[in-house]
Design an enzyme around this catalytic site. Sequence first.
Site: not given
Ligand code: ADP
Ligand code: ADP
Length: 214
Positions: A88, A160, A13, A171, A127
Site C-alpha cells: 500500500r 465495518r 480487490k 481512506r 458493504r
Molecule cells: P476491496 O477489497 O477493494 O475493499 P471489496 O471486494 O470488499 O473491495 O468490495 C467492496 C464492496 O463492493 C463489497 O460490498 C462488494 O460486495 C462490492 N463489490 C465488489 N465488486 C463489485 C462490482 N464489480 N460491482 C458492484 N459491487 C461490487
Molecule cells: P479495503 O479492502 O477496504 O481496502 P482492507 O481490509 O484492505 O480494506 O484494510 C483495512 C485497513 O487495514 C486499512 O484501512 C489499513 O488501516 C489497514 N491495512 C491493511 N493492509 C495494510 C497495509 N498493507 N499497510 C498498512 N495498513 C494496512
Amino acid sequence: MRLIMLGAPGAGKGTQAKKVAEAYGIPHISTGDIFRANIKNGTELGKKAKSYMDAGGLVPDELVCDLVADRIAQDDCAKGFILDGFPRTIPQAEALDAAVAKLGCQVDYAVNVDVPDSVIVNRMGGRRACVGCGATYHIEFNPPKTEGICDVCGKELILRDDDKPETVQNRLRVYHEQTQPLIDFYEKKGVLMTVDGTRSMDEVFGEIKEKLGE
Ligand code: ADP
Ligand code: ADP
Ligand code: ZN
C-alpha cells in the site's frame, strides 16, 4: 503465479482476489483480514493496528512488511499467491521486491481494479461484513439470502466501522497520497494490468482471466 491487487479501498480487490485464488488454486492473502483477525483475538499486533485502522489511516510499514514476507515464504505459497491490500506504500512495494527476490521469484502481475471515487463511496457504504467468517456482501450488488445474516456461517452482518462515511473520505485521501503511486511503480516494471472495476463482478473477473490468459 504471483499477483498483487491494486485499487482504492472498496474497489473490489477482495471480491476479485477470492475468485482468482479459487480459479488458480493459490492462497488469497489479505492484510486487512489478517489485522481484523488479530483485533478479534486481542493480540499485541491487533492492539497496535486498531487505532490506525479505526482512523482510516495505514498501519505503519514495520508492522506489515515482515508479516507478509513470512507469510509468502510458507509452503502453500510455493506455486504462487495473490496479495490483497499489500503493498500500500512504496516502501512496502520495495520490501515485497526484496522478499520475493529472496524466494527466487518476482511479482508476475499487479492487477489494478480501476474505480472512480464517486463509485467507491457507494461500494463501501453498502458493504456488509460477517462478524464470524469475514465474508463480504453488498446490500444492493451482492446481497445475502437473508438480510443481515451470512450465507456461509449464519452469523450477523455488520457495516465495518471504517466503512462509515466519515472514515471513507480519509481512506480515499490516504489511497491517493500513498497507494496510487504504486500504479506507476508496477507500470515501470512492466507487470501492470488495469481492469475496468466499474463493471459487474463477473465481468471484472472475466477481464482479469482473459488478461492472465493462463
Ligand atoms: P476491496 O477489497 O477493494 O475493499 P471489496 O471486494 O470488499 O473491495 O468490495 C467492496 C464492496 O463492493 C463489497 O460490498 C462488494 O460486495 C462490492 N463489490 C465488489 N465488486 C463489485 C462490482 N464489480 N460491482 C458492484 N459491487 C461490487
Ligand atoms: P479495503 O479492502 O477496504 O481496502 P482492507 O481490509 O484492505 O480494506 O484494510 C483495512 C485497513 O487495514 C486499512 O484501512 C489499513 O488501516 C489497514 N491495512 C491493511 N493492509 C495494510 C497495509 N498493507 N499497510 C498498512 N495498513 C494496512
Ligand atoms: Zn460468515
